[in-house]
Write an enzyme that holds these catalytic residues in place. Structure first.
Site, mmCIF file in Angstrom:
data_model
loop_
_atom_site.group_PDB
_atom_site.id
_atom_site.type_symbol
_atom_site.label_atom_id
_atom_site.label_comp_id
_atom_site.label_asym_id
_atom_site.label_seq_id
_atom_site.Cartn_x
_atom_site.Cartn_y
_atom_site.Cartn_z
ATOM 1 N N LYS A 56 0.848 -1.202 0.000
ATOM 2 C CA LYS A 56 0.000 0.000 0.000
ATOM 3 C C LYS A 56 0.880 1.247 0.000
ATOM 4 C CE LYS A 56 -3.923 1.940 2.637
ATOM 5 N NZ LYS A 56 -4.763 1.774 3.844
ATOM 6 N N SER B 39 -9.711 2.023 3.051
ATOM 7 C CA SER B 39 -8.846 2.742 2.157
ATOM 8 C C SER B 39 -7.846 1.863 1.387
ATOM 9 C CB SER B 39 -8.065 3.791 2.951
ATOM 10 O OG SER B 39 -7.228 3.179 3.911
ATOM 11 N N SER C 134 -9.823 -0.420 7.241
ATOM 12 C CA SER C 134 -9.295 -0.314 5.873
ATOM 13 C C SER C 134 -8.624 -1.547 5.303
ATOM 14 C CB SER C 134 -8.324 0.850 5.787
ATOM 15 O OG SER C 134 -9.052 2.033 5.662
HETATM 16 N N1 GLN Z 1 -12.875 4.334 6.604
HETATM 17 C C1 GLN Z 1 -12.280 4.718 7.854
HETATM 18 C C2 GLN Z 1 -11.860 6.162 7.788
HETATM 19 O O1 GLN Z 1 -12.118 6.789 6.810
HETATM 20 C C3 GLN Z 1 -11.137 3.815 8.165
HETATM 21 C C4 GLN Z 1 -9.953 4.149 7.358
HETATM 22 C C5 GLN Z 1 -8.801 3.294 7.676
HETATM 23 O O2 GLN Z 1 -8.929 2.255 8.331
HETATM 24 N N2 GLN Z 1 -7.638 3.738 7.246
HETATM 25 O O3 GLN Z 1 -11.295 6.683 8.714
#
Ligand code: GLN
Length: 491
Positions: A82, A157, A181
């Protein structure tokens, strides 16, 4: 060359390689071809590794092997990372204009471990800017598309990592999970995603979003593959003060038994609430029934503080983000505005140009929550809720070994559907956030498909540092079902 090596799991690929049936060059060529076929449709990567470099490294592995025959578990394995995990001499953008041209001078600890094993880095995967989002649409490098339906989001994400694995553009990938995410995109793309216990995996070299929540973990095709990667990720790292010294077990030992006899599963009633899509619920309930058929003891439990998890998360995560992202001021690294009158103006213009709207929203929310007049009312309260959530888990884990829930209230939604409605977007994390706040391990695995052919995920959560328990249950379920055999059409 064996046909279609890119279809294999990590374990299968590694077996062929260590038996000497295929060489590193065959593997590299197969995956590069595959990326050439599908990447323009999926857009899983922000930066692809240079083809010649990958082939040269593969060749070097083959030559060295002929001389020494010493292999490592990840040797010649084509992996993706990532793009918020630092890779030396390879840009690490976080999906942001701010870091569009940032080339780290060092590797994250886990990347250097992969390098020692001589993996093949296929590229850096797409993500919501700094990990903030649930759809990978908040990337300045255009959204990633879901291999099962190119008009749908891949989740976020870590949407690029999950889509790359689902589309066979790498054999496995690393994601990061702050509030879901890893698990949520894994569910959307029909692959395995494991968020380890907070502290299990070193975060050294991970660009921080919310430091008390961030964790790196594997996204893979099979449960066995997740165990194999976790073995490499887990050992202690003196460079990260939150990395545990507790020695990890061999996680591949957990993926042997095909039953779940003697395991107690809790089904928290708060995770089957109003917002849950009936089709998703049906498949999750069927999966719970299957765990029962496999010998599991199933009981309903309650996690009463669940309703407050989203609110607490969006205070704590944004507060930490506002502090972590203060470093992007145009001085030390990253983007710097060209037009500037004075120092203050340079800070302002740099941040105005460098960050996208979701990141700005979070910085404002977090700064507000931490401001002196509101600190106790928001941040202090959210921390208390976090403690209550952790206690809820502690008490149910006195009774059960593992919790079973949906990952997401719906399957993947169409691109653009929630982009203008941040609150709706935030709600897609309602089932993943609690485990993040409590710091416990949790994983997502496929448990069916909607009528329109989109994958549905099942979440398993365990006690701190008991990744082996959830891996064991996940493996038994995976082996008793056929979901992993279905492949995305990519059209
Ligand atoms: N969707 C969540 C956020 O926007 C989690 C994101 C993540 O785990 N990086 O914060």
């Amino acid at each position: 060359m064996a046909p279609a090596l890119f279809k294999l799991s990590l374990k299968e690929l590694q077996d062929l390689f260590t038996q000497g049936d295929i060489g590193a060059f065959d593997i590299a060529r197969s995956y590069l071809l595959r990326i050439g076929q599908v990447e323009s449709k999926v857009n899983a990567y922000i930066s692809l590794a240079n083809k010649e470099t990958v082939l040269a490294e593969a060749n070097a592995i083959d030559t060295d092997l002929r001389q020494w025959r010493k292999t490592f578990p990840l040797m010649a394995m084509p992996l993706a990372v990532k793009d918020n995990i630092c890779t030396q001499d390879l840009r690490t953008t976080c999906g942001s204009t701010m870091l569009e041209h940032f080339v780290p001078p060092y590797d994250a600890t886990i990347v250097s471990r992969f390098k020692e094993q001589r993996y093949l880095l296929m590229g850096k995967t797409n993500l919501d800017e700094f990990g903030m989002g649930s759809s990978t649409e908040h990337s300045v490098f255009a959204p990633t598309r879901n291999p099962w339906n190119l008009d749908c989001i891949p989740g976020g994400s870590s949407g690029g990592s999950a889509a790359a694995v689902a589309a066979d553009e790498c054999v496995a990938a690393l994601g990061t999970d702050t509030g879901g995410s890893i698990r949520q995109p894994a569910a959307c793309c029909g692959v395995i995603g494991l968020k380890p216990t907070y502290g299990r995996v070193s975060r050294y070299g991970l660009v921080a979003f919310a430091s008390s929540l961030d964790q790196i973990g594997p996204i893979t095709k099979t449960v066995t593959d997740a165990a194999m990667l976790l073995n490499v990720l887990s050992p202690h790292d003196p460079r990260d003060s939150t990395s545990t010294k507790q020695a990890p077990p061999d996680y591949t030992k957990a993926v042997k038994k095909k039953d779940v006899k003697k395991l107690k599963f809790g089904v928290p009633k708060e995770f089957f609430s109003d917002g849950l899509d009936p089709e998703v619920e049906r498949h999750v309930r069927a999966a719970i029934q299957e765990l029962k058929n496999l010998g599991g003891d199933i009981r309903e439990v309650s996690l009463p503080s669940t309703d407050w998890a989203i609110a607490a998360y969006y205070i704590i995560a944004t507060a930490e983000a506002s502090s972590n992202l203060a470093r992007y001021d145009g001085v030390k690294f990253g983007h710097r505005a060209k037009a500037r009158k004075d120092l203050l103006d340079m800070y302002q213009e740099t941040r105005a140009e460098g960050f996208g709207s979701e990141v700005k929203r979070r910085i404002m929310l977090g700064t507000y929550a931490l401001s002196s007049g509101y600190y106790d009312a928001y941040y202090g309260k959210a921390q208390s809720v976090r403690t209550l959530i952790a206690r809820d888990f502690q008490s149910v884990f006195e009774e059960v070994d593992c919790l079973v829930t949906p990952v997401m209230p719906t399957a993947a939604f169409p691109l653009g559907e929630k982009l203008q409605d941040p609150l709706q977007m935030y709600l897609s994390d309602m089932y993943t956030i609690s485990a993040s706040l409590a710091g416990i391990p949790a994983m997502s695995l496929p448990c069916g498909f909607t009528q329109t052919g989109l994958p549905i995920g099942l979440q398993l959560m365990g006690r701190p540092f008991e990744e082996s328990t959830i891996l064991r249950a996940a493996y038994a379920y995976e082996q008793s079902t056929q979901w992993r055999k279905k492949r995305p059409p990519i059209r």
